[in-house]
Scaffold this motif. Structure first.
Motif, mmCIF file in Angstrom:
data_model
loop_
_atom_site.group_PDB
_atom_site.id
_atom_site.type_symbol
_atom_site.label_atom_id
_atom_site.label_comp_id
_atom_site.label_asym_id
_atom_site.label_seq_id
_atom_site.Cartn_x
_atom_site.Cartn_y
_atom_site.Cartn_z
ATOM 1 N N UNK A 24 44.779 -9.056 57.112
ATOM 2 C CA UNK A 24 45.025 -9.036 55.675
ATOM 3 C C UNK A 24 45.732 -10.290 55.197
ATOM 4 N N UNK A 25 46.757 -10.733 55.938
ATOM 5 C CA UNK A 25 47.492 -11.939 55.546
ATOM 6 C C UNK A 25 46.581 -13.169 55.522
ATOM 7 N N UNK A 54 43.585 -17.328 52.661
ATOM 8 C CA UNK A 54 42.364 -18.098 52.426
ATOM 9 C C UNK A 54 41.876 -17.929 50.992
ATOM 10 N N UNK A 55 42.028 -16.721 50.478
ATOM 11 C CA UNK A 55 41.544 -16.441 49.130
ATOM 12 C C UNK A 55 42.338 -17.198 48.069
ATOM 13 N N UNK A 62 44.396 -23.429 47.236
ATOM 14 C CA UNK A 62 43.962 -24.264 46.104
ATOM 15 C C UNK A 62 42.576 -24.830 46.358
ATOM 16 N N UNK A 63 41.981 -25.416 45.354
ATOM 17 C CA UNK A 63 40.617 -25.936 45.455
ATOM 18 C C UNK A 63 40.505 -26.921 46.617
ATOM 19 N N UNK A 64 39.488 -26.713 47.434
ATOM 20 C CA UNK A 64 39.201 -27.629 48.539
ATOM 21 C C UNK A 64 37.750 -28.062 48.435
ATOM 22 N N UNK A 66 36.290 -16.525 54.756
ATOM 23 C CA UNK A 66 36.729 -15.303 54.068
ATOM 24 C C UNK A 66 35.861 -14.126 54.461
ATOM 25 N N UNK A 67 34.552 -14.342 54.452
ATOM 26 C CA UNK A 67 33.606 -13.279 54.842
ATOM 27 C C UNK A 67 33.852 -12.846 56.285
#
Length: 294
Positions: free
Chosen positions: A196-197, A202-203, A206-208, A218-219
């Motif tokens: 979860x952490x 990852x969610x 900032x913009x990368x 993330x998936x």
């Protein structure tokens, strides 16, 4: 108030159906053909998953032969061992379930379950190291904690097996099952905390530039966490309930359908799905995420 004739008839019909289904269930459980079919199918499924893990391990070794035993390689090796062990056990089910000393049956059925725990909590360790590195937290004690927790679990389980082998105490068998249930609960907590952490970290990054890579990660983390959480939750509940209900025992030959669905949902399908999700090979220039285990 007396029930109406229609209600009485419905109750009688429901009772008759329940009796018929129970009779059919008992007939299926006691049929050698159903027993052989269920356990041979489990053996074949485990053998297939074991072969997939071995092939993936070989592919990784061919891709990055210059590196030693990375976390990724150890994970696939342990999957190969666990599923291969299960395939052999269920291939010889007619002997395994009929040992005169029942503790031998318990060892052959519970040991792969502990190895499964060690295999998939290796993912928790891997994610914990990534999370700690990203947050500039120390990582040197994470492997020690992983090894210590696993060591304590195996020592306790071995002590339970030894006691069961030397003392015919019917009260200790439920204790052994409850212990397995507690071990599964530890795995659930590990996936919830670090899976979860890492997912939320990852969610909220900032913009990368590599947005596609972040979505894939993330998936991967979210899906694997959900799969592992679900399979260990099922294991935790079923084993805990079976410790108080002999009709749900998983250590007997005459519960083939229950065993088939239990092992399919808690080990075979989760392993197959996770291996599929983690099928991507590491880059030839191995990053720090695939560093060797020291």
């Amino acid at each position: 108030m007396l029930p109406s004739p229609e209600m009485a008839a419905a109750v009688a019909a429901a009772g008759g159906l329940a009796t018929a289904l129970r009779g059919l269930w008992e007939e299926v459980n006691e049929a050698p053909a159903w027993q052989d079919g269920a356990f041979v199918s489990l053996s074949a499924a485990y053998a297939l998953v074991s072969a997939v893990a071995l092939v993936q391990l070989i592919r990784i070794q061919v891709r990055v032969p210059e590196f030693g035993w990375t976390t990724q390689k150890v994970f696939h090796l342990m999957n190969f061992i666990v599923n291969g062990f299960r395939a052999i056990v269920f291939g010889f089910h007619a002997h395994v379930f009929l040992f005169q000393t029942k503790v031998y049956t318990l060892v052959l059925l519970d040991l792969p379950g502990l190895l499964f725990f060690s295999t998939y909590t290796l993912l928790v360790l891997f994610w914990a190291e990534i999370y700690h590195q990203a947050k500039n937290l120390p990582t040197d004690k994470l492997r020690i904690i992983y090894l210590s927790v696993n060591g304590v679990i195996y020592v306790i389980q071995i002590c339970i097996w030894i006691y069961l082998g030397t003392n015919d105490n019917p009260l200790l068998k439920p204790v052994s099952k409850i212990f397995i249930s507690v071990v599964s609960l530890l795995a659930i907590l590990g996936f919830l905390i670090y899976g979860g952490r890492l997912f939320f970290m990852l969610r909220h990054l900032p913009f990368v530039s590599n947005m596609k890579g972040r979505r894939k990660k993330l998936y991967e983390v979210g899906t694997v966490t959900s799969i592992c959480f679900t399979c260990f939750l099922i294991r935790c509940i079923v084993v805990a309930v079976s410790s108080f209900h002999p009709d749900l025992s998983l250590e007997v030959l005459d519960h083939p359908i229950l065993d088939f669905f239990y092992y399919m949902l808690t080990e075979i399908l989760p392993s197959a799905l996770v291996l599929f999700i983690l099928r991507k090979l590491p880059p030839k220039q191995v990053s720090s995420l695939h560093r060797p285990i020291r």
